[in-house]
Design an enzyme around this catalytic site. Sequence first.
Site, short mmCIF file in Angstrom:
data_model
loop_
_atom_site.label_atom_id
_atom_site.label_comp_id
_atom_site.label_asym_id
_atom_site.label_seq_id
_atom_site.Cartn_x
_atom_site.Cartn_y
_atom_site.Cartn_z
N ASP A 136 85.25 93.93 -22.33
CA ASP A 136 84.28 94.28 -23.37
C ASP A 136 83.99 95.77 -23.41
O ASP A 136 83.76 96.35 -24.48
CB ASP A 136 82.99 93.49 -23.17
CG ASP A 136 83.09 92.06 -23.68
OD1 ASP A 136 84.10 91.74 -24.32
OD2 ASP A 136 82.17 91.27 -23.42
N GLY A 137 83.99 96.42 -22.25
CA GLY A 137 83.76 97.87 -22.23
C GLY A 137 84.83 98.62 -22.99
O GLY A 137 84.54 99.57 -23.73
N LYS A 163 60.79 104.35 -9.74
CA LYS A 163 59.69 104.53 -10.68
C LYS A 163 59.58 103.33 -11.61
O LYS A 163 60.52 102.55 -11.76
CB LYS A 163 59.88 105.81 -11.51
CG LYS A 163 60.08 107.07 -10.69
CD LYS A 163 58.86 107.43 -9.87
CE LYS A 163 59.09 108.76 -9.13
NZ LYS A 163 57.94 109.10 -8.27
N TYR A 191 74.06 92.41 -22.41
CA TYR A 191 72.94 92.88 -21.59
C TYR A 191 71.68 92.07 -21.87
O TYR A 191 70.95 91.68 -20.96
CB TYR A 191 72.74 94.38 -21.88
CG TYR A 191 71.73 95.09 -21.02
CD1 TYR A 191 71.08 94.48 -19.96
CD2 TYR A 191 71.43 96.44 -21.28
CE1 TYR A 191 70.16 95.18 -19.19
CE2 TYR A 191 70.52 97.14 -20.51
CZ TYR A 191 69.89 96.50 -19.47
OH TYR A 191 68.98 97.20 -18.72
N ALA A 192 71.43 91.80 -23.15
CA ALA A 192 70.22 91.05 -23.52
C ALA A 192 70.20 89.66 -22.88
O ALA A 192 69.16 89.16 -22.45
CB ALA A 192 70.12 90.93 -25.04
#
EC number: 2.7.1.23
Length: 297
Positions: A75-76, A160, A192-193
């Site tokens: 996919d990349g 962070k 990613y989602a």
Amino acid sequence: MTEKPPIYEILMVVHTGRHANRRTAELVAEQFAKAGVSIRALELEAGDYSPGLSTVCADENAAKGVDLVFVLGGDGTLLRAAELARPAGVPVLGVNLGRVGFLAEADSDDLDVAVRRVLDGKFHVDERMTLEVVATHEGEEIARTWALNEASVEKSSRDKILDVLIEVDGRPVSAFGSDGVLCATPTGSTAYAFSAGGPVLWPDVEALLVVPSNAHAMFARPLVVSPSSVVAMEVDPGGHPAVLFCDGQRTFDLPPGARVEVSAGSEPVRLVRLWDGPFTDRLVNKFGLPVQGWRKR
């Protein structure tokens, strides 16, 4: 399936990091060449599998004038190819040589069939929604880009917490600390989602998907909003800097107080489909989903 006009020239985009991929690319190039199809390759890749090919720079003109972008990789690699194909409006066909390869239309076992169907014009083209992404800081534009899968605003330091405000159509929805927030297309809902806990959207659904990542909040659920909406992700002015990622291909630093607005893009990405069939079957096959039910196990 309506047959397409003949293919005269293709651009090949290849993940050349593996020897097997390079050999596969060489064989594919030979197949197309024997059929009289001209082959264009990217300068940084051609030498790895076929030094004699015509080469081009990997820029907005790379796919100009070709009939198809043929992708060998995961996919990349396909997302990288989409970046080249979109400005020229050229369709992209992916053959998966990676793992899941959800965007790819064929797996390596179907490679010969894929080449044959391209040569015979037996395919159709889907237009996939994209995102227009604009980042500003203190009223000045600091980045403008696009995405096929998703645009994500993420913390720039692992130790962070990113304080971010989400807005939809100029109205605040929720503010919280998190690892980040991403806005995805239906195409990106399985990428990613999906990993961040978002729902799967069928590709023909017109919508924007907003998914917080590891949010420290009572209300930080995924949102599905209108394709005509504008989603904004605003970094706390008194907080830490962030990073904007688009499809994992384009990265921009965001200072505290930066604002990222995401809306439906005006230019789609055109993906080749070789076989008719519902998205449901693709979803089940790619993820290996159990469909028998517990009663039949």
